[in-house]
Write a protein that holds these residues in place. Structure first.
Motif, PDB file in Angstrom:
ATOM      1  N   GLN A 127       0.828  -1.208   0.000  1.00  0.00           N
ATOM      2  CA  GLN A 127       0.000   0.000   0.000  1.00  0.00           C
ATOM      3  C   GLN A 127       0.861   1.255   0.000  1.00  0.00           C
ATOM      4  O   GLN A 127       0.445   2.291  -0.521  1.00  0.00           O
ATOM      5  N   GLY A 128       2.035   1.167   0.579  1.00  0.00           N
ATOM      6  CA  GLY A 128       2.950   2.303   0.620  1.00  0.00           C
ATOM      7  C   GLY A 128       3.832   2.417  -0.615  1.00  0.00           C
ATOM      8  O   GLY A 128       4.732   3.248  -0.660  1.00  0.00           O
ATOM      9  N   GLY A 129       3.579   1.575  -1.637  1.00  0.00           N
ATOM     10  CA  GLY A 129       4.339   1.643  -2.876  1.00  0.00           C
ATOM     11  C   GLY A 129       5.728   1.045  -2.790  1.00  0.00           C
ATOM     12  O   GLY A 129       6.576   1.313  -3.642  1.00  0.00           O
ATOM     13  N   ARG A 130       5.982   0.201  -1.811  1.00  0.00           N
ATOM     14  CA  ARG A 130       7.314  -0.386  -1.626  1.00  0.00           C
ATOM     15  C   ARG A 130       7.399  -1.730  -2.343  1.00  0.00           C
ATOM     16  O   ARG A 130       7.674  -2.766  -1.741  1.00  0.00           O
ATOM     17  N   ASP A 131       7.162  -1.715  -3.647  1.00  0.00           N
ATOM     18  CA  ASP A 131       7.095  -2.934  -4.450  1.00  0.00           C
ATOM     19  C   ASP A 131       8.387  -3.746  -4.414  1.00  0.00           C
ATOM     20  O   ASP A 131       8.343  -4.983  -4.408  1.00  0.00           O
ATOM     21  N   ASP A 132       9.542  -3.079  -4.410  1.00  0.00           N
ATOM     22  CA  ASP A 132      10.814  -3.807  -4.341  1.00  0.00           C
ATOM     23  C   ASP A 132      10.925  -4.591  -3.035  1.00  0.00           C
ATOM     24  O   ASP A 132      11.360  -5.751  -3.036  1.00  0.00           O
ATOM     25  N   LEU A 133      10.530  -3.977  -1.928  1.00  0.00           N
ATOM     26  CA  LEU A 133      10.565  -4.661  -0.632  1.00  0.00           C
ATOM     27  C   LEU A 133       9.594  -5.844  -0.631  1.00  0.00           C
ATOM     28  O   LEU A 133       9.922  -6.915  -0.119  1.00  0.00           O
ATOM     29  N   VAL A 134       8.411  -5.659  -1.222  1.00  0.00           N
ATOM     30  CA  VAL A 134       7.427  -6.749  -1.275  1.00  0.00           C
ATOM     31  C   VAL A 134       8.001  -7.929  -2.051  1.00  0.00           C
ATOM     32  O   VAL A 134       7.932  -9.077  -1.594  1.00  0.00           O
ATOM     33  N   ARG A 135       8.596  -7.671  -3.224  1.00  0.00           N
ATOM     34  CA  ARG A 135       9.197  -8.761  -4.015  1.00  0.00           C
ATOM     35  C   ARG A 135      10.306  -9.455  -3.234  1.00  0.00           C
ATOM     36  O   ARG A 135      10.403 -10.679  -3.210  1.00  0.00           O
ATOM     37  N   GLU A 136      11.153  -8.660  -2.599  1.00  0.00           N
ATOM     38  CA  GLU A 136      12.252  -9.225  -1.805  1.00  0.00           C
ATOM     39  C   GLU A 136      11.708 -10.098  -0.680  1.00  0.00           C
ATOM     40  O   GLU A 136      12.190 -11.214  -0.445  1.00  0.00           O
ATOM     41  N   GLN A 137      10.705  -9.615   0.018  1.00  0.00           N
ATOM     42  CA  GLN A 137      10.163 -10.361   1.149  1.00  0.00           C
ATOM     43  C   GLN A 137       9.356 -11.584   0.712  1.00  0.00           C
ATOM     44  O   GLN A 137       9.307 -12.573   1.438  1.00  0.00           O
TER      45      GLN A 137
END
Length: 186
Positions: free
Chosen positions: A118-128
């Protein structure tokens, strides 16, 4: 948090600085004396909150421990104990005695990931999602790294239910029923 050995509890993170999103977790730094006494008392100290789940973060940095709570709402609360060392756990080993703990970890993790998405942290989501795959999903038999939160949720629930049936057990679904409506669909 009222305990003779709790010196202070301080709200930190996005909620403290006013940048929280609706699903952002509540992070509290807890300063303590007599570490063992406070850590042993935690379940009774948080009982008035009626947590749906409570657990020590099996992953995370080695410089502090984090006690994670899931409350109705859904609301994620992290109690951070700086200076209390922590050794990250290896990937989960599914068994009748660990499946409920795995379930608590998954719903906590996926709600946290949803707040990051929701916060636009797509790179972190993919990493996690890759970390989740290694630590939690692959041990349950999910071979591919899911590319989305909805896919991770579907793969997880399918694998969990298959294992629960194999073990002849039922995993309580209250936490899933609380978290799932807050997750993205698709």
């Amino acid at each position: 948090m009222s305990h003779a050995n709790v010196r202070a509890v301080e709200l930190v993170g996005s909620r403290a600085i006013g940048s929280a999103l609706p699903l952002s977790d509540w992070d509290f730094v807890v300063s303590i004396d007599a570490v063992d006494a406070v850590l042993a008392a935690l379940p009774s100290l948080v009982a008035p909150l009626h947590p749906l789940a409570q657990q020590w973060d099996p992953l995370g940095p080695t410089t502090y421990r984090c006690f994670m709570l899931m409350l109705r709402g859904p609301v994620k609360v992290d109690l951070i104990f700086p200076g209390v060392p922590h050794e990250p756990a290896p990937p989960w080993t599914p068994a009748p005695g660990t499946l409920e703990a795995i379930d608590r970890h998954f719903w906590d993790w996926i709600l946290w990931l949803t707040s990051k998405e929701q916060g636009g942290r797509d790179d972190l989501v993919r990493e996690q999602l890759a970390v989740m795959s290694h630590h939690l999903l692959r041990p349950l038999g999910v071979e591919d790294v899911p590319g989305t939160i909805p896919r991770a949720t579907l793969e997880y629930v399918t694998a969990r239910d298959r294992l629960a049936e194999r073990y002849g057990m039922r995993v309580p679904l209250a936490l899933e029923h609380e978290v799932r409506p807050a997750l993205p669909t698709g």
